[in-house]
Design an enzyme around this catalytic site. Structure first.
Site, PDB file in Angstrom:
ATOM      1  N   TYR A  56      64.673  55.044  61.005  1.00 24.57           N
ATOM      2  CA  TYR A  56      65.950  54.949  61.711  1.00 24.57           C
ATOM      3  C   TYR A  56      67.057  54.576  60.728  1.00 24.57           C
ATOM      4  CZ  TYR A  56      69.122  54.120  65.608  1.00 24.57           C
ATOM      5  OH  TYR A  56      70.162  54.193  66.492  1.00 24.57           O
ATOM      6  N   ASN A 128      70.989  55.356  76.662  1.00 24.99           N
ATOM      7  CA  ASN A 128      71.103  56.771  77.042  1.00 24.99           C
ATOM      8  C   ASN A 128      72.308  57.101  77.924  1.00 24.99           C
ATOM      9  OD1 ASN A 128      68.877  57.380  75.519  1.00 24.99           O
ATOM     10  ND2 ASN A 128      67.445  57.416  77.230  1.00 24.99           N
ATOM     11  N   ASN A 154      65.320  67.822  78.536  1.00 24.70           N
ATOM     12  CA  ASN A 154      64.367  67.013  79.297  1.00 24.70           C
ATOM     13  C   ASN A 154      64.219  65.610  78.727  1.00 24.70           C
ATOM     14  OD1 ASN A 154      63.180  68.409  77.053  1.00 24.70           O
ATOM     15  ND2 ASN A 154      61.158  67.738  77.750  1.00 24.70           N
ATOM     16  N   SER A 155      65.034  65.248  77.744  1.00 20.60           N
ATOM     17  CA  SER A 155      65.003  63.902  77.170  1.00 20.60           C
ATOM     18  C   SER A 155      65.753  62.926  78.073  1.00 20.60           C
ATOM     19  CB  SER A 155      65.653  63.911  75.791  1.00 20.60           C
ATOM     20  OG  SER A 155      67.046  64.191  75.908  1.00 20.60           O
ATOM     21  N   VAL A 157      68.527  61.157  77.307  1.00 20.60           N
ATOM     22  CA  VAL A 157      69.955  61.475  77.249  1.00 20.60           C
ATOM     23  C   VAL A 157      70.228  62.766  78.001  1.00 20.60           C
ATOM     24  CG1 VAL A 157      71.847  62.143  75.721  1.00 20.60           C
ATOM     25  CG2 VAL A 157      70.379  60.232  75.103  1.00 20.60           C
ATOM     26  N   ARG A 177      62.093  72.947  74.974  1.00 17.48           N
ATOM     27  CA  ARG A 177      61.230  73.558  73.947  1.00 17.48           C
ATOM     28  C   ARG A 177      59.890  74.044  74.490  1.00 17.48           C
ATOM     29  NH1 ARG A 177      61.481  69.490  68.855  1.00 17.48           N
ATOM     30  NH2 ARG A 177      61.509  67.877  70.464  1.00 17.48           N
ATOM     31  N   PHE A 266      77.290  61.958  66.246  1.00 16.01           N
ATOM     32  CA  PHE A 266      77.583  60.798  67.090  1.00 16.01           C
ATOM     33  C   PHE A 266      76.429  59.811  67.001  1.00 16.01           C
ATOM     34  CE2 PHE A 266      77.137  58.456  71.101  1.00 16.01           C
ATOM     35  CZ  PHE A 266      78.354  57.783  71.098  1.00 16.01           C
ATOM     36  N   LEU A 268      75.599  56.027  68.660  1.00 14.04           N
ATOM     37  CA  LEU A 268      76.068  55.012  69.610  1.00 14.04           C
ATOM     38  C   LEU A 268      76.238  53.659  68.951  1.00 14.04           C
ATOM     39  CD1 LEU A 268      76.766  54.451  72.608  1.00 14.04           C
ATOM     40  CD2 LEU A 268      74.369  53.798  72.915  1.00 14.04           C
TER      41      LEU A 268
END
Length: 332
Positions: A56, A128, A154-155, A157, A177, A266, A268
């Site tokens: 990350y 999200n 489908n996530s 977010v 996907r 972007f 957050l």
């Protein structure tokens, strides 16, 4: 009292569930300004997993407690401390280490939430929903009736993008996907749901009647970014907020130069760092109201206790997951 547990990791590695474990701790003694909060629910997000693997963009110092968001109930305030009342449901500060039975947090940073609302849905408020809301509002001036296209629909977010777009009168083209994900996005209210592929632009044009799409939302990267660009109108904008495909975004000179497509990013965490607190609270309060009213929700596949953190992360990283994985600590 129930044993207090926290899901802690002292190293990072390629198998996220292998580096974290439940660790007992004593009830903390509070200082002035602090609150002890019993965690009600905390989700496992992709960014949380990337912190365990070291991939990350912002990594906490070790040892660390996992979990970047969640909700709880205030059980104690420190001496001479003003804050939400004992028993009040509150939003925990971002990055508070929420995979635990209890969290100590600054009382001034706790945002009261409706006690009657579903804590499992409220637990996903910090990451999200604001990401989805800001993706829809901060990059292109959209009007009711406009189309938006997104991949990874489908996530977590993606689910909120669909719902918020509908509330704002926007229409969505949703790219997934795998075929097995189509029905779930349709059930969330997606206007068009397509499986990604090389002929995406032609299928999007046919499904929307040739609508001009000025905003693309990309969470995958790689050639998926290029396929989104091909489905957009001239001078449109793609906003990337993730790299689920593990590759850098690819956009051809044709799209960037000759069709004037713009690629932006972007994050957050940066928005939280640079935005006045009053603006943050206003957005979170608005979204909390929509969740409390049942107008925003996301599918939940399963819940786990803190003691089951390794099983929970294994479930959260599974390919065919159909909803969020939450940590819901047992409190006796």
């Amino acid at each position: 009292m129930t044993t207090m547990l926290k899901a802690q990791y002292a190293e990072r590695g390629p198998i996220p569930q292998a580096v974290i474990a439940p660790v007992p701790f004593e009830r903390p003694v509070l200082s002035q300004g602090q609150a002890l909060v019993a965690v009600l629910a905390a989700p496992i997000n992709p960014s949380d997993v990337l912190m365990l693997t070291g991939q990350y963009g912002l990594l906490p110092p070790l040892p660390a407690v996992g979990g970047s968001e969640g909700v709880g109930r205030v059980v104690e305030l420190g001496p001479d401390t003003q804050g939400p009342a004992i028993g009040q449901t509150v939003l925990l500060p971002a990055g508070a280490g929420t995979w635990a039975t209890h969290v100590v947090a600054p009382a001034a940073r706790l945002i009261p939430l409706p006690n009657e609302a579903d804590p499992q849905q409220l637990a996903m408020l910090t990451v999200n929903p604001p990401t989805a809301s800001l993706l829809l509002s901060e990059f292109v001036a959209l009007q009711p009736g406009d189309w938006v296209i997104q991949n990874s629909a489908n996530s977590g977010v993606g689910s909120y993008v669909v719902q918020l777009a509908k509330l704002r009168g926007l229409k969505t083209v949703n790219i997934v996907r795998r075929e097995s994900a189509v029905a779930g996005v349709q059930a969330q209210g997606g206007d068009v749901v397509l499986v990604d592929g090389d002929d995406l632009a032609e299928r999007v044009k046919a499904a929307t009647g040739g609508a001009e799409i000025r905003l693309g939302i990309d969470a995958v990267g790689g050639k998926a970014t290029m396929r989104l660009a091909g489905a957009l109108a001239e001078s449109a904008t793609i906003v990337n907020y993730g790299a689920l495909g593990g590759e850098a975004c690819t956009v051809s000179p044709r799209e960037l130069v000759f069709r004037d497509v713009t690629l932006k990013g972007f994050w957050l965490a940066r928005w939280f760092r640079t935005t006045p607190q009053a603006t943050q609270y206003a957005l979170l309060t608005e979204l909390a109201g929509l969740i409390a009213a049942g107008k925003l929700r996301t599918p939940i596949q399963a819940t786990y206790d803190v003691a089951q953190i390794q099983e929970a992360i294994t479930a959260a990283t599974a390919d065919e997951r159909q909803g969020k994985i939450l940590i819901t600590p047992a409190h006796g």
